[in-house]
Design an enzyme around this catalytic site. Structure first.
Site, PDB file in Angstrom:
ATOM      1  N   LYS A  16       0.847  -1.267   0.074  1.00 51.44           N
ATOM      2  CA  LYS A  16      -0.010  -0.051  -0.021  1.00 51.44           C
ATOM      3  C   LYS A  16       0.931   1.215   0.007  1.00 51.44           C
ATOM      4  O   LYS A  16       0.298   2.293  -0.923  1.00 51.44           O
ATOM      5  CB  LYS A  16      -1.010   0.099   1.222  1.00 51.44           C
ATOM      6  CG  LYS A  16      -1.716  -1.138   1.388  1.00 51.44           C
ATOM      7  CD  LYS A  16      -2.687  -0.815   2.615  1.00 51.44           C
ATOM      8  CE  LYS A  16      -2.074  -0.783   3.663  1.00 51.44           C
ATOM      9  NZ  LYS A  16      -1.601  -2.094   4.339  1.00 51.44           N
ATOM     10  N   ARG A  91      -9.337   1.631   8.563  1.00 51.77           N
ATOM     11  CA  ARG A  91      -9.036   0.157   8.894  1.00 51.77           C
ATOM     12  C   ARG A  91     -10.210  -0.479   9.624  1.00 51.77           C
ATOM     13  O   ARG A  91     -10.014  -1.913  10.141  1.00 51.77           O
ATOM     14  CB  ARG A  91      -7.751   0.093   9.581  1.00 51.77           C
ATOM     15  CG  ARG A  91      -6.515  -0.416   8.948  1.00 51.77           C
ATOM     16  CD  ARG A  91      -5.458  -0.231  10.032  1.00 51.77           C
ATOM     17  NE  ARG A  91      -4.052  -1.062   9.535  1.00 51.77           N
ATOM     18  CZ  ARG A  91      -3.064  -0.426   8.893  1.00 51.77           C
ATOM     19  NH1 ARG A  91      -3.163   0.797   8.779  1.00 51.77           N
ATOM     20  NH2 ARG A  91      -2.271  -1.087   8.573  1.00 51.77           N
ATOM     21  N   ARG A 126      11.138  -6.466   5.252  1.00 55.23           N
ATOM     22  CA  ARG A 126      11.097  -5.062   5.268  1.00 55.23           C
ATOM     23  C   ARG A 126      12.209  -4.344   5.823  1.00 55.23           C
ATOM     24  O   ARG A 126      12.386  -4.586   7.104  1.00 55.23           O
ATOM     25  CB  ARG A 126       9.672  -4.613   5.391  1.00 55.23           C
ATOM     26  CG  ARG A 126       9.462  -2.987   5.423  1.00 55.23           C
ATOM     27  CD  ARG A 126       7.926  -2.484   5.560  1.00 55.23           C
ATOM     28  NE  ARG A 126       7.253  -2.840   6.620  1.00 55.23           N
ATOM     29  CZ  ARG A 126       5.928  -2.463   6.568  1.00 55.23           C
ATOM     30  NH1 ARG A 126       5.378  -2.110   5.483  1.00 55.23           N
ATOM     31  NH2 ARG A 126       5.373  -2.930   7.663  1.00 55.23           N
ATOM     32  N   ARG A 160      11.339  -2.834  11.637  1.00 55.53           N
ATOM     33  CA  ARG A 160      10.534  -1.944  12.488  1.00 55.53           C
ATOM     34  C   ARG A 160       9.776  -3.018  13.463  1.00 55.53           C
ATOM     35  O   ARG A 160       9.929  -4.325  13.156  1.00 55.53           O
ATOM     36  CB  ARG A 160       8.974  -1.734  11.484  1.00 55.53           C
ATOM     37  CG  ARG A 160       8.905  -0.297  10.936  1.00 55.53           C
ATOM     38  CD  ARG A 160       7.730  -0.147  10.097  1.00 55.53           C
ATOM     39  NE  ARG A 160       6.388  -0.759  10.366  1.00 55.53           N
ATOM     40  CZ  ARG A 160       5.416  -0.484   9.759  1.00 55.53           C
ATOM     41  NH1 ARG A 160       5.575   0.178   8.599  1.00 55.53           N
ATOM     42  NH2 ARG A 160       4.312  -0.896  10.130  1.00 55.53           N
ATOM     43  N   ARG A 171      -0.809  -8.682  13.305  1.00 58.98           N
ATOM     44  CA  ARG A 171      -1.375  -7.749  12.710  1.00 58.98           C
ATOM     45  C   ARG A 171      -2.473  -8.536  11.579  1.00 58.98           C
ATOM     46  O   ARG A 171      -3.450  -7.996  11.124  1.00 58.98           O
ATOM     47  CB  ARG A 171      -0.405  -7.083  11.902  1.00 58.98           C
ATOM     48  CG  ARG A 171       0.391  -6.083  12.838  1.00 58.98           C
ATOM     49  CD  ARG A 171       1.728  -5.488  12.558  1.00 58.98           C
ATOM     50  NE  ARG A 171       1.832  -4.819  11.195  1.00 58.98           N
ATOM     51  CZ  ARG A 171       2.827  -4.589  10.623  1.00 58.98           C
ATOM     52  NH1 ARG A 171       4.071  -5.358  10.637  1.00 58.98           N
ATOM     53  NH2 ARG A 171       2.838  -3.991   9.455  1.00 58.98           N
TER      54      ARG A 171
HETATM   55  P1  ADP Z   1       1.047  -1.716   7.364  1.00 53.53           P
HETATM   56  O1  ADP Z   1       2.554  -1.872   6.999  1.00 53.53           O
HETATM   57  O2  ADP Z   1       0.893  -2.947   8.521  1.00 53.53           O
HETATM   58  O3  ADP Z   1      -0.109  -1.537   6.850  1.00 53.53           O
HETATM   59  P2  ADP Z   1       0.870   0.867   8.678  1.00 53.53           P
HETATM   60  O4  ADP Z   1       2.240   1.481   8.742  1.00 53.53           O
HETATM   61  O5  ADP Z   1      -0.289   1.345   7.945  1.00 53.53           O
HETATM   62  O6  ADP Z   1       1.178  -0.667   8.713  1.00 53.53           O
HETATM   63  O7  ADP Z   1       0.592   1.059  10.322  1.00 53.53           O
HETATM   64  C1  ADP Z   1       1.478   0.429  11.443  1.00 53.53           C
HETATM   65  C2  ADP Z   1       0.532   0.360  12.788  1.00 53.53           C
HETATM   66  O8  ADP Z   1      -0.038   2.040  12.906  1.00 53.53           O
HETATM   67  C3  ADP Z   1      -0.390  -0.377  12.606  1.00 53.53           C
HETATM   68  O9  ADP Z   1      -0.010  -1.812  13.017  1.00 53.53           O
HETATM   69  C4  ADP Z   1      -1.344   0.151  13.752  1.00 53.53           C
HETATM   70  O10 ADP Z   1      -0.976  -0.141  15.052  1.00 53.53           O
HETATM   71  C5  ADP Z   1      -1.244   1.639  13.467  1.00 53.53           C
HETATM   72  N1  ADP Z   1      -2.333   2.112  12.667  1.00 53.53           N
HETATM   73  C6  ADP Z   1      -2.241   2.790  11.183  1.00 53.53           C
HETATM   74  N2  ADP Z   1      -3.260   3.063  10.804  1.00 53.53           N
HETATM   75  C7  ADP Z   1      -4.200   2.487  11.591  1.00 53.53           C
HETATM   76  C8  ADP Z   1      -5.427   2.836  11.608  1.00 53.53           C
HETATM   77  N3  ADP Z   1      -6.301   3.282  10.615  1.00 53.53           N
HETATM   78  N4  ADP Z   1      -6.214   2.514  12.713  1.00 53.53           N
HETATM   79  C9  ADP Z   1      -5.664   1.789  13.758  1.00 53.53           C
HETATM   80  N5  ADP Z   1      -4.406   1.856  14.077  1.00 53.53           N
HETATM   81  C10 ADP Z   1      -3.571   2.293  12.741  1.00 53.53           C
HETATM   82  P1  ADP Z   2       2.108  -1.990   3.291  1.00 55.85           P
HETATM   83  O1  ADP Z   2       2.369  -0.418   3.133  1.00 55.85           O
HETATM   84  O2  ADP Z   2       0.995  -2.213   2.574  1.00 55.85           O
HETATM   85  O3  ADP Z   2       2.777  -2.446   4.574  1.00 55.85           O
HETATM   86  P2  ADP Z   2       4.899  -1.684   1.938  1.00 55.85           P
HETATM   87  O4  ADP Z   2       4.634  -0.709   0.750  1.00 55.85           O
HETATM   88  O5  ADP Z   2       5.637  -1.184   3.150  1.00 55.85           O
HETATM   89  O6  ADP Z   2       3.535  -2.364   2.245  1.00 55.85           O
HETATM   90  O7  ADP Z   2       5.608  -3.040   1.330  1.00 55.85           O
HETATM   91  C1  ADP Z   2       5.939  -4.096   2.296  1.00 55.85           C
HETATM   92  C2  ADP Z   2       7.117  -4.610   1.995  1.00 55.85           C
HETATM   93  O8  ADP Z   2       7.045  -5.394   0.702  1.00 55.85           O
HETATM   94  C3  ADP Z   2       8.265  -3.816   1.552  1.00 55.85           C
HETATM   95  O9  ADP Z   2       9.486  -4.584   2.142  1.00 55.85           O
HETATM   96  C4  ADP Z   2       8.333  -3.300   0.113  1.00 55.85           C
HETATM   97  O10 ADP Z   2       9.712  -3.051  -0.288  1.00 55.85           O
HETATM   98  C5  ADP Z   2       7.995  -4.815  -0.389  1.00 55.85           C
HETATM   99  N1  ADP Z   2       7.171  -4.896  -1.591  1.00 55.85           N
HETATM  100  C6  ADP Z   2       6.166  -3.821  -1.989  1.00 55.85           C
HETATM  101  N2  ADP Z   2       5.774  -4.142  -3.088  1.00 55.85           N
HETATM  102  C7  ADP Z   2       6.297  -5.367  -3.507  1.00 55.85           C
HETATM  103  C8  ADP Z   2       6.200  -6.155  -4.697  1.00 55.85           C
HETATM  104  N3  ADP Z   2       5.218  -5.676  -5.699  1.00 55.85           N
HETATM  105  N4  ADP Z   2       6.609  -7.292  -4.747  1.00 55.85           N
HETATM  106  C9  ADP Z   2       7.498  -7.571  -3.664  1.00 55.85           C
HETATM  107  N5  ADP Z   2       7.808  -6.798  -2.737  1.00 55.85           N
HETATM  108  C10 ADP Z   2       7.170  -5.718  -2.650  1.00 55.85           C
END
Ligand code: ADP
Ligand code: ADP
Ligand code: ZN
Length: 215
Positions: A16, A91, A126, A160, A171
């Site tokens: 995302k 979420r 990651r 992280r 998660r």
């Molecule tokens: P991910 O890589 O899992 O998509 P994010 O970076 O979006 O993670 O979020 C990291 C953490 O921040 C989540 O695991 C949660 O603890 C908190 N968080 C982020 N967005 C939300 C939300 N919309 N509602 C509740 N908690 C959130």
């Molecule tokens: P989210 O925001 O949904 O948690 P991230 O964009 O942080 O996801 O991506 C999660 C991990 O997967 C990162 O280490 C990123 O570099 C890797 N990643 C993202 N897109 C791809 C893809 N299309 N194929 C393989 N790895 C990916």
């Protein structure tokens, strides 16, 4: 000009953030990531950051009222008036309802589909820059120089806290229970766009862009 009010939906690690950044640049709209905002608050040690930290580190969702408050404030800023891409919000069902109550009608919800096994693999590898938030992957997207951020030059990329195996499990559980029901919610609203998150990131971006062409 079309106003894009977009949202990225999908499990943790679906890509995302990676995709939202690219789409935001292409469409010249702000990337609104609740995860980034919460990590920033935690880093600065604000009251909000302290409150959120314990939930985040355990892989639990931060309470709805906290997150709804920060999104409401962010969307009131001037740069969001012409559109935005939400990443990581809503979420939960109450968050989706709160967004609607703010008067926000989303034009498209991009649902990035990847399997749980792929999630575990992606989050396990990651690497994040603690200085600018840039995201890498040990295998799929290593930085060009080992341990140095390509974006800002910071030395020392980190895993992280919530990318540890126990937190990843937590998660994913939270995603299936609380977030996945939003797929149906937005399908009923007629704004859901399903995109496969598997394959090279460029091809995922193109798949998203082609979904947006119909708007
Ligand atoms: P991910 O890589 O899992 O998509 P994010 O970076 O979006 O993670 O979020 C990291 C953490 O921040 C989540 O695991 C949660 O603890 C908190 N968080 C982020 N967005 C939300 C939300 N919309 N509602 C509740 N908690 C959130
Ligand atoms: P989210 O925001 O949904 O948690 P991230 O964009 O942080 O996801 O991506 C999660 C991990 O997967 C990162 O280490 C990123 O570099 C890797 N990643 C993202 N897109 C791809 C893809 N299309 N194929 C393989 N790895 C990916
Ligand atoms: Zn950096």
């Amino acid at each position: 000009m079309t106003q894009y009010r977009l949202m990225m939906l999908g499990p943790p690690g679906a890509g995302k953030g990676t995709q939202a950044k690219r789409i935001a640049e292409r469409l010249d709209i702000p990337h609104v990531s609740t995860g980034d905002m919460l990590r920033e608050a935690r880093r600065k040690g604000t009251e909000l950051g302290k409150k959120a930290a314990e939930f985040m580190n355990a892989g639990d969702l931060v309470p709805d009222d906290v997150v709804i408050g920060i999104v409401r404030e962010r969307l009131e800023e001037e740069d969001a008036a012409g559109g935005f891409i939400l990443d990581g919000f809503p979420r939960t069902r109450p968050q989706a309802e709160a967004l609607a109550e703010m008067g926000v009608e989303l034009d498209a919800v991009i649902n990035i589909d990847v399997s749980d096994d792929e999630v575990i693999n992606r989050l396990g590898g990651r690497l994040s820059c603690p200085s600018c938030g840039a995201v890498y992957h040990e295998e799929a997207k290593p930085p060009s120089k080992d341990n140095i951020c390509d974006e800002c030059g910071h030395e020392g990329l980190i895993t992280r806290d919530d990318d540890r195996p126990e937190a990843i499990k937590q998660r994913l559980k939270g995603y299936h229970k609380q977030t996945a029901p939003l797929i149906e919610f937005y399908e009923k609203e007629g704004v859901l766009k399903n995109v496969s998150g598997v394959g090279d990131p460029n091809s995922v971006t193109e798949a998203i862009v082609s979904e947006l062409e119909d708007l």
